[in-house]
Scaffold this motif. Sequence first.
Motif, short mmCIF file in Angstrom:
data_model
loop_
_atom_site.label_atom_id
_atom_site.label_comp_id
_atom_site.label_asym_id
_atom_site.label_seq_id
_atom_site.Cartn_x
_atom_site.Cartn_y
_atom_site.Cartn_z
N GLU A 1 39.72 40.63 49.86
CA GLU A 1 39.57 41.46 48.66
C GLU A 1 38.47 40.89 47.74
O GLU A 1 37.64 41.61 47.20
CB GLU A 1 40.92 41.49 47.94
N GLY B 1 34.41 46.04 35.70
CA GLY B 1 35.70 45.58 36.22
C GLY B 1 36.37 46.65 37.03
O GLY B 1 35.83 47.75 37.21
N THR C 1 41.20 46.75 43.27
CA THR C 1 40.98 47.15 44.66
C THR C 1 42.29 47.01 45.43
O THR C 1 42.88 45.94 45.43
CB THR C 1 39.89 46.25 45.29
P1 ADP Z 1 43.38 40.36 38.61
O1 ADP Z 1 44.23 39.95 39.78
O2 ADP Z 1 43.29 39.34 37.54
O3 ADP Z 1 43.66 41.74 38.10
P2 ADP Z 1 41.42 41.03 40.53
O4 ADP Z 1 41.51 40.00 41.60
O5 ADP Z 1 42.04 42.36 40.76
O6 ADP Z 1 41.88 40.40 39.17
O7 ADP Z 1 39.87 41.28 40.22
C1 ADP Z 1 38.95 40.21 40.08
C2 ADP Z 1 37.77 40.69 39.31
O8 ADP Z 1 37.12 41.71 40.06
C3 ADP Z 1 38.11 41.31 37.96
O9 ADP Z 1 37.06 41.01 37.07
C4 ADP Z 1 38.16 42.78 38.25
O10 ADP Z 1 37.88 43.54 37.10
C5 ADP Z 1 37.06 42.91 39.31
N1 ADP Z 1 37.31 44.04 40.26
C6 ADP Z 1 38.33 44.21 41.13
N2 ADP Z 1 38.20 45.35 41.83
C7 ADP Z 1 37.06 45.94 41.38
C8 ADP Z 1 36.39 47.14 41.68
N3 ADP Z 1 36.84 48.02 42.59
N4 ADP Z 1 35.25 47.42 40.98
C9 ADP Z 1 34.78 46.57 40.05
N5 ADP Z 1 35.37 45.41 39.73
C10 ADP Z 1 36.49 45.09 40.38
#
Ligand code: ADP
Length: 331
Positions: free
Chosen positions: A5, A119, A122
């Motif tokens: 991811e 941000g 996913t």
């Molecule tokens: P958390 O577990 O803290 O919510 P994530 O692991 O989901 O964080 O995400 C890590 C970073 O990647 C964050 O800054 C999040 O905003 C960004 N991110 C995750 N998925 C996407 C996406 N599809 N598009 C843009 N940014 C993303």
Amino acid sequence: MALSEFELIASFFKQSGTRHDVSLGIGDDCALLECPAGSQLAVSMDTMVSGVHFPQATSPFDIGYKLAAVNLSDMAAMGADPAWATLAITLPNADEAWLRQFCKGLFTLLNEYNVQLVGGDTTRGPLTVTMQMHGFVEKGMAIKRSGAEPGDKIYVSGYLGDAALGLQSLLGQRVLAKKSLEPLLQSLNRPSPRIVLGQALLDIASAMVDVSDGLLADLTHILVASGVGASVDITKLPLSPAFTAVTTLSESWPLAAKGGDDYELCFTVPQAKEQQLLSVTSNLSCPITCIGEIKSDIAGIGCLLPSGEVELFYGGGYMHFTDEHEERSRC
Ligand code: ADP
Ligand code: MG
């Protein structure tokens, strides 16, 4: 080996180039963003579900492009200046070729309007994409749905019905030659967000909405919010050459008046602002057309039909929860 991811986020969603108002973008728990003094933040969100908002066979480029376009269209409809976006994406699997094309479509339009992806989230599951967009508008200046007054003229940008006709053909409800279909599919898959027009209408339009569910349904939102009615001359609806080349008059008007996915702007203008409207819109590439007037003595929309009859319209358009069958069969 399949991407994790985090690798997927790093390789696909980190955009090159940054805006000065993004202190911290993708990579931490939150983004940190600076809002200009004197502005309000305009926030919108749109979800697109495979098989509901786009046919399953839609190319990933077009899905990405349209996701950006429909969110930009909401910004345009308030006169807002788009700045940032977040993306929630649910994918059946981490298909790199699919993601590359999706991002290409998405960033083509985000970059064109200087919007930074800051941000998102996913996840794995049935294909669904959601974007939230943030833009700025000078405090108190946003063009809401609630400002229309009796006597205001009703305008619409661009052309109506092309996307609905293209969708009919994709669904096998109408047979069109490939050459006739191409411009219609362009409207369906790659609508042009009317950002420049939306901002030009600040201090001119009294109310505005973007046309996503059909002109009459979306105009009804203005009427309900403003507590007024309207008369619309259906023969004035703007139709493209590609549309008129393959439709008869009797089949064209229901598509133009009620078909979805136009992503044009419908707005009202007080008589005192008509001159100003003409001067700011005369240099724009996108045409605008006067189609009717706001009324105090009509409930709903009195539609003057090509036959000369007047039909009253009280709402309608595509609704997700009214009819299970309708929901499944939209695409
Ligand atoms: P958390 O577990 O803290 O919510 P994530 O692991 O989901 O964080 O995400 C890590 C970073 O990647 C964050 O800054 C999040 O905003 C960004 N991110 C995750 N998925 C996407 C996406 N599809 N598009 C843009 N940014 C993303
Ligand atoms: Mg976190």
